[in-house]
Design an enzyme around this catalytic site. Structure first.
Site, PDB file in Angstrom:
ATOM      1  N   THR A   1       0.951  -1.060   0.002  1.00  0.00           N
ATOM      2  CA  THR A   1      -0.001  -0.055   0.004  1.00  0.00           C
ATOM      3  C   THR A   1       1.032   1.249  -0.051  1.00  0.00           C
ATOM      4  O   THR A   1       2.170   1.164   0.433  1.00  0.00           O
ATOM      5  CB  THR A   1      -0.905   0.017   1.363  1.00  0.00           C
TER       6      THR A   1
ATOM      7  N   GLY B   1      -9.871  -4.400   0.738  1.00  0.00           N
ATOM      8  CA  GLY B   1      -9.070  -4.240   1.822  1.00  0.00           C
ATOM      9  C   GLY B   1      -9.290  -3.326   2.583  1.00  0.00           C
ATOM     10  O   GLY B   1     -10.346  -2.633   2.534  1.00  0.00           O
TER      11      GLY B   1
ATOM     12  N   GLY C   1      -0.551  -3.096   5.287  1.00  0.00           N
ATOM     13  CA  GLY C   1      -0.393  -4.662   5.956  1.00  0.00           C
ATOM     14  C   GLY C   1      -1.633  -5.593   5.544  1.00  0.00           C
ATOM     15  O   GLY C   1      -2.100  -5.283   4.453  1.00  0.00           O
TER      16      GLY C   1
END
Length: 343
Positions: free
Chosen positions: A208, A238, A260
């Site tokens: 990300t 996500g 993450g």
């Protein structure tokens, strides 16, 4: 010709007032380019130099906006756009592949002044998802738009749609093939497939980019953009576009952007949890970030990290993996760029 004493005094007073103003008016920015199994042995000297240069470019681009008196939202957009345009990071041009061989991108942004927010999920033809998230925040009555609807909104806003294959890169495609090879061995049952997916290395599940910033007016902002998870299926979304999970900002506490394994960040509401600890428990951002990243997530297998800024310009960059691409700068701190966990 000697300089008049009055001129010397005026010059000194001006310099003093400027230094006092700088001390009283903090401004700062931090960025990340993803966390995961990032080990020095996997980098050639040239590769490491290239990554550091791009991180430095992104943080300097955002800092310039702040230095010139711009808003934190604009600084966040400017920094993230640099990272979205780079193939090094899992966002924009460097987005990973879905199981079906395409790309689905997510992003969100939040304004700390009023908790206004905008997000997009599962877009396939948007060059800069973070810029579209800003348009959703500014020009829509909604917070999150997804898929085709988000792209219809984009066209109404004058955003040009691009071909999905413009996000193609060879390293990401090779990663997809490796992931599918592992997953396809477990196609017999849904339960076996789920077990195989959980067994994939964390690097397939992470990646990300994001930025958090404090401007001279005391306003915080946060933004996050991602290509998601390698070999993701069924329109998986996500934490990056989920306000409170991957992105959060409010002037009374802090601004956070996360990176993450997104499912954990959603389940544990990571970004807003950190700010809540600052706001209601009077924790520093360093304390709150460490408690959530290492105290809450790590014991249950939640891998990743966050970047945090508070209203005083303090910066914290905690992560529980072997590395996190990161950089920061403020009016009191020189440019810092880090990749590995020992720096």
């Amino acid at each position: 010709m000697k300089t008049p004493l009055l001129a010397i005094f005026a010059s000194s007073l001006f310099a003093l007032s400027n230094s006092v103003l700088a001390a009283e008016t903090p401004f700062a920015i931090a960025i990340h380019g993803g966390a995961g199994t990032i080990e020095k042995a996997r980098f050639t000297p040239t590769q490491e130099k290239q990554y550091r240069a791009k991180l430095s470019e992104a943080v300097e681009t955002g800092y310039k906006v702040l230095y010139q008196g711009g808003e934190s939202l604009d600084a966040v957009i400017a920094a993230i756009t640099v990272l979205e345009q780079s193939p090094y990071f899992n966002a924009g041009r460097g987005a990973v592949y879905t199981y079906d061989g395409g790309h689905e991108l997510d992003a969100s942004i939040m304004d700390g002044r009023n908790r206004e927010a905008g997000a997009v999920a599962g877009v396939k033809h948007i060059e800069s998802p973070i810029k579209l998230a800003r348009l959703v925040m500014d020009n829509s009555v909604h917070v999150m738009l997804s898929g085709q609807g988000a792209e219809e909104f984009a066209k109404e806003q004058g955003v040009e749609l691009i071909e999905n294959n413009l996000f193609d890169t060879e390293p990401r495609y090779k990663a997809l093939l490796k992931a599918k090879q592992k997953l396809d061995k477990a196609k017999a049952t849904s339960k076996e497939y789920q077990a195989a997916h959980k067994a994939l290395p964390n690097n397939y599940k992470m990646g990300t980019v994001g930025a958090v910033a404090l401007d001279k007016s005391g306003n915080l902002a946060a933004g996050t953009s991602t290509g998601g998870m390698t070999a993701k299926r069924y329109g998986r979304v996500g934490d990056a576009p989920v306000i409170g999970a991957g992105t959060f900002a409010e002037n009374e506490s802090c601004a956070v952007s996360a990176t993450g394994h997104g499912e954990y960040f959603i389940r544990y509401n990571v970004a807003s949890d950190i700010c809540a600890r600052v706001k209601y428990q009077d924790k520093t951002i360093a304390e709150a970030g460490d408690e959530v990243i290492n105290g809450v997530l790590k014991p249950i297998g939640g891998t990743g990290g966050v970047i945090i800024i508070d209203a005083k310009g303090n910066i914290s960059l905690p992560f529980n993996t072997s590395g996190m691409y990161r950089a920061s700068k403020s009016n009191t701190q020189a440019t810092y760029v880090g990749i590995f966990n020992d720096e």
